[in-house]
Design a protein around this motif. Structure first.
Motif, PDB file in Angstrom:
ATOM      1  N   ASP A 267       0.854  -1.182   0.000  1.00  0.00           N
ATOM      2  CA  ASP A 267       0.000   0.000   0.000  1.00  0.00           C
ATOM      3  C   ASP A 267       0.895   1.240   0.000  1.00  0.00           C
ATOM      4  OD1 ASP A 267      -2.307   1.402   0.155  1.00  0.00           O
ATOM      5  OD2 ASP A 267      -2.815   0.824   2.221  1.00  0.00           O
ATOM      6  N   HIS A 268       0.358   2.357  -0.491  1.00  0.00           N
ATOM      7  CA  HIS A 268       1.195   3.563  -0.551  1.00  0.00           C
ATOM      8  C   HIS A 268       1.451   4.114   0.863  1.00  0.00           C
ATOM      9  CE1 HIS A 268      -2.861   5.169  -0.382  1.00  0.00           C
ATOM     10  NE2 HIS A 268      -2.317   6.204   0.211  1.00  0.00           N
ATOM     11  N   VAL A 269       2.523   4.882   0.957  1.00  0.00           N
ATOM     12  CA  VAL A 269       2.884   5.473   2.249  1.00  0.00           C
ATOM     13  C   VAL A 269       2.397   6.912   2.262  1.00  0.00           C
ATOM     14  CG1 VAL A 269       4.845   6.166   3.688  1.00  0.00           C
ATOM     15  CG2 VAL A 269       4.925   4.012   2.427  1.00  0.00           C
ATOM     16  N   PHE A 270       1.742   7.328   3.347  1.00  0.00           N
ATOM     17  CA  PHE A 270       1.294   8.723   3.458  1.00  0.00           C
ATOM     18  C   PHE A 270       2.513   9.623   3.600  1.00  0.00           C
ATOM     19  CE2 PHE A 270      -2.339   6.287   5.162  1.00  0.00           C
ATOM     20  CZ  PHE A 270      -3.270   6.663   4.198  1.00  0.00           C
ATOM     21  N   SER A 271       2.446  10.776   2.940  1.00  0.00           N
ATOM     22  CA  SER A 271       3.645  11.637   2.905  1.00  0.00           C
ATOM     23  C   SER A 271       4.042  12.092   4.316  1.00  0.00           C
ATOM     24  CB  SER A 271       3.428  12.823   1.982  1.00  0.00           C
ATOM     25  OG  SER A 271       2.258  13.477   2.369  1.00  0.00           O
ATOM     26  N   TYR A 272       3.024  12.246   5.220  1.00  0.00           N
ATOM     27  CA  TYR A 272       3.381  12.722   6.564  1.00  0.00           C
ATOM     28  C   TYR A 272       4.271  11.738   7.317  1.00  0.00           C
ATOM     29  CZ  TYR A 272      -0.543   9.789   8.123  1.00  0.00           C
ATOM     30  OH  TYR A 272      -1.385   8.745   8.339  1.00  0.00           O
ATOM     31  N   GLU A 273       4.252  10.467   6.880  1.00  0.00           N
ATOM     32  CA  GLU A 273       5.108   9.474   7.534  1.00  0.00           C
ATOM     33  C   GLU A 273       6.582   9.821   7.327  1.00  0.00           C
ATOM     34  OE1 GLU A 273       4.535   6.702   9.315  1.00  0.00           O
ATOM     35  OE2 GLU A 273       2.405   6.315   9.065  1.00  0.00           O
ATOM     36  N   MET A 274       6.847  10.545   6.229  1.00  0.00           N
ATOM     37  CA  MET A 274       8.246  10.828   5.916  1.00  0.00           C
ATOM     38  C   MET A 274       8.657  12.238   6.304  1.00  0.00           C
ATOM     39  SD  MET A 274       8.913   8.916   2.418  1.00  0.00           S
ATOM     40  CE  MET A 274       7.721   7.794   1.801  1.00  0.00           C
ATOM     41  N   ASP A 275       7.762  12.954   7.005  1.00  0.00           N
ATOM     42  CA  ASP A 275       8.146  14.275   7.527  1.00  0.00           C
ATOM     43  C   ASP A 275       9.143  14.032   8.645  1.00  0.00           C
ATOM     44  OD1 ASP A 275       6.343  15.310   5.815  1.00  0.00           O
ATOM     45  OD2 ASP A 275       4.793  15.753   7.314  1.00  0.00           O
ATOM     46  N   GLY A 276       9.695  15.107   9.127  1.00  0.00           N
ATOM     47  CA  GLY A 276      10.610  14.919  10.265  1.00  0.00           C
ATOM     48  C   GLY A 276      12.051  14.948   9.821  1.00  0.00           C
ATOM     49  N   PRO A 277      12.947  14.991  10.809  1.00  0.00           N
ATOM     50  CA  PRO A 277      14.353  15.244  10.525  1.00  0.00           C
ATOM     51  C   PRO A 277      15.008  14.179   9.642  1.00  0.00           C
ATOM     52  CG  PRO A 277      14.031  14.622  12.839  1.00  0.00           C
ATOM     53  CD  PRO A 277      12.676  14.814  12.231  1.00  0.00           C
ATOM     54  N   GLU A 278      14.532  12.930   9.726  1.00  0.00           N
ATOM     55  CA  GLU A 278      15.194  11.875   8.939  1.00  0.00           C
ATOM     56  C   GLU A 278      14.615  11.737   7.530  1.00  0.00           C
ATOM     57  OE1 GLU A 278      16.644   8.215  11.057  1.00  0.00           O
ATOM     58  OE2 GLU A 278      15.120   8.868  12.473  1.00  0.00           O
ATOM     59  N   GLY A 279      13.601  12.569   7.210  1.00  0.00           N
ATOM     60  CA  GLY A 279      13.020  12.584   5.867  1.00  0.00           C
ATOM     61  C   GLY A 279      12.647  11.199   5.376  1.00  0.00           C
ATOM     62  N   PRO A 280      12.957  10.904   4.109  1.00  0.00           N
ATOM     63  CA  PRO A 280      12.546   9.615   3.544  1.00  0.00           C
ATOM     64  C   PRO A 280      13.281   8.405   4.124  1.00  0.00           C
ATOM     65  CG  PRO A 280      13.607  10.998   1.870  1.00  0.00           C
ATOM     66  CD  PRO A 280      13.618  11.787   3.135  1.00  0.00           C
TER      67      PRO A 280
END
Ligand code: UDP
Ligand code: MN
Length: 426
Positions: A267-280
């Motif tokens: 399933d796709h990953v929501f973009s907010y999951e990749m927010d934050g200092p470590e990014g993607p």
């Protein structure tokens, strides 16, 4: 008169017998056809729309024809025997270098030298020799020696000749690092993993399939997350090793999910999951794990009840463990900086019937332990089929759920996987 009565009785008995036979045959055919539909997808699951390259199997076969220049019956025999291109696998041999599929941000990360140690558990049943050997050699060459406690191979009663003395002999090369356990009867993947785990002594258990190749710095990111919180279970990103060309292909970062039929899908990953200092490179919360390439703290694995040993062969155990982790106080993440390649055995021509029976039974066990009032969403499509099937005693697992004080399936839906509730049952 008496003779006529006996004749009538005789004819009546035959007619009744025929009716019963027709009824049983009809019932069995119905059950078999229902079973055929239970599972079509492999547990790891193809990337489907998330993959960059989509070549249909028939096109891949003709591509192979061009490579060989002729149609080779031996080639097809092996393709169906091993599930993938054994001809190329032999050519690749015992080890190879695969392309580094990590993102730039992952390549720049540095990990502490003081991480917990790992025992890598690999179960196999009738695996292609070179693919198995590449799995082991890639783990040994690409894991820091001080972090790799051991590789535990569990032979689940394989019948292929080269997996006997030849394997013992070749593994001598890794003496001291590899333990080989041979099951004396076929246990299936689920119980074999429990057997392998019981012999492990590293801090962390890492489970792999027997046709994988790990990538550069694959282990450290997994250990790093668990070192911070032993109740986090982590999966690497699963790259695709093409079953026909054996080319190593980078996968996009996706999360694990499933529908009401409990079949695993990406399933796709929501973009907010990749927010934050470590990014993607941030670990991503995943509602489920795919087939079972994951790392878990050894004590935590034991604490939350390992696997349901009443489940047979394989299938459904990945969803069961995913629900158990989330509902009983743990968390499940996909770690984008750890990458492991896996071959899907698309062409395997084994008898699928016993596997389908085991899967249906395994699903019933998990549904009845974990799905609470949502059970009927699973039964919706095939109520008579599932409701007539025996699934053994689950009291040990329901007690485990109580003992661990696990939350409800409603909590899982509300907190971890709200998208499931919106999915229709069809
Ligand atoms: N396996 C096993 N015993 C079995 C069936 C499978 O040890 O009865 C092993 C198999 O060799 C492989 C792993 O379990 O290493 C997962 O099986 P498979 O790769 O067929 O599943 P998938 O990739 O479709 O999840
Ligand atoms: Mn596999």
């Amino acid at each position: 008169m008496r003779n006529t009565a006996i004749q009538c009785l005789f004819c009546g008995a035959i007619a009744a017998g025929l009716w019963v036979a027709v009824f049983i045959a009809h019932f069995l055919c119905h059950q078999v056809s229902e079973l055929q539909e239970v599972i079509q997808e492999p547990r790891i699951g193809s990337l489907g729309k998330y993959a960059n390259q989509q070549i249909r199997p028939s096109e891949k076969i003709s591509k192979q024809h061009m490579i060989n220049g002729k149609s080779d019956p031996e080639f097809f025999h092996e393709l169906f025997k091993y599930g993938f291109n054994a001809f190329f696998s032999r050519k690749l041999g015992y080890e190879r270098e695969v392309p580094d599929s990590r993102s730039e941000i992952c390549r720049q990360k540095r990990y502490s030298l003081r991480l917990p140690t790992a025992s890598v558990v690999i179960c196999f049943h009738d695996e292609e020799f070179n693919a198995l050997f590449r799995t082991v050699s890639s783990v040994i060459y690409l894991s820091p020696p001080h972090l790799l406690e051991e590789v535990i191979l569990v032979d689940d009663m394989s019948e292929f000749d080269d997996l006997k003395e030849k394997l013992d002999y070749q593994l001598e090369f890794f003496r001291g690092k590899v333990k080989l356990i041979r099951n004396t009867k076929r246990e299936g993947l689920i119980r074999s993993r429990v057997i392998g785990a019981s012999r492990a002594s590293g801090d962390i258990l890492v489970f792999l399939d027997s046709h994988c190749e790990v990538n550069k710095v694959w282990l450290e990111p997994l250990l790093h997350v668990i070192a911070k919180d032993p109740k986090i279970v982590v999966c690497p990103v699963i790259d695709v090793i093409d079953e026909m060309t054996l080319e190593y292909k980078t996968s996009p970062v996706v999360r694990g999910a499933f529908g009401w039929d409990l079949k695993f899908k990406w399933d796709h990953v929501f973009s907010y999951e990749m927010d934050g200092p470590e990014g993607p490179s941030t670990p991503i919360r995943s509602p489920a794990m795919s087939g079972g390439i994951f790392a878990i703290h050894r004590h935590y694995f034991n604490e939350i009840g390992q696997y349901d040993k009443g489940m047979d062969l394989y299938g459904g155990e990945n969803i069961e463990l995913s629900l158990r982790i989330w509902m009983c106080g743990g968390q499940l993440f996909i770690v984008p900086c750890s990458r492991v390649g896996h071959i899907s055995k698309t062409y395997l021509a084994e008898d699928k019937f016993p596997i389908k029976v085991a899967m249906a039974r395994n699903y019933l066990r998990l549904v009845n332990v974990w799905l609470d009032e949502y059970k009927d969403n699973f039964f919706f499509k095939k109520p008579s089929f599932y409701k007539s099937m025996a699934y053994g005693n689950i009291s040990e697992r329901t007690e485990l759920r109580k003992r661990l004080g696990c939350k409800s399936f409603q909590w899982y839906l509300d907190t971890v996987f709200p998208e499931l509730e919106k999915r229709n049952q069809a």
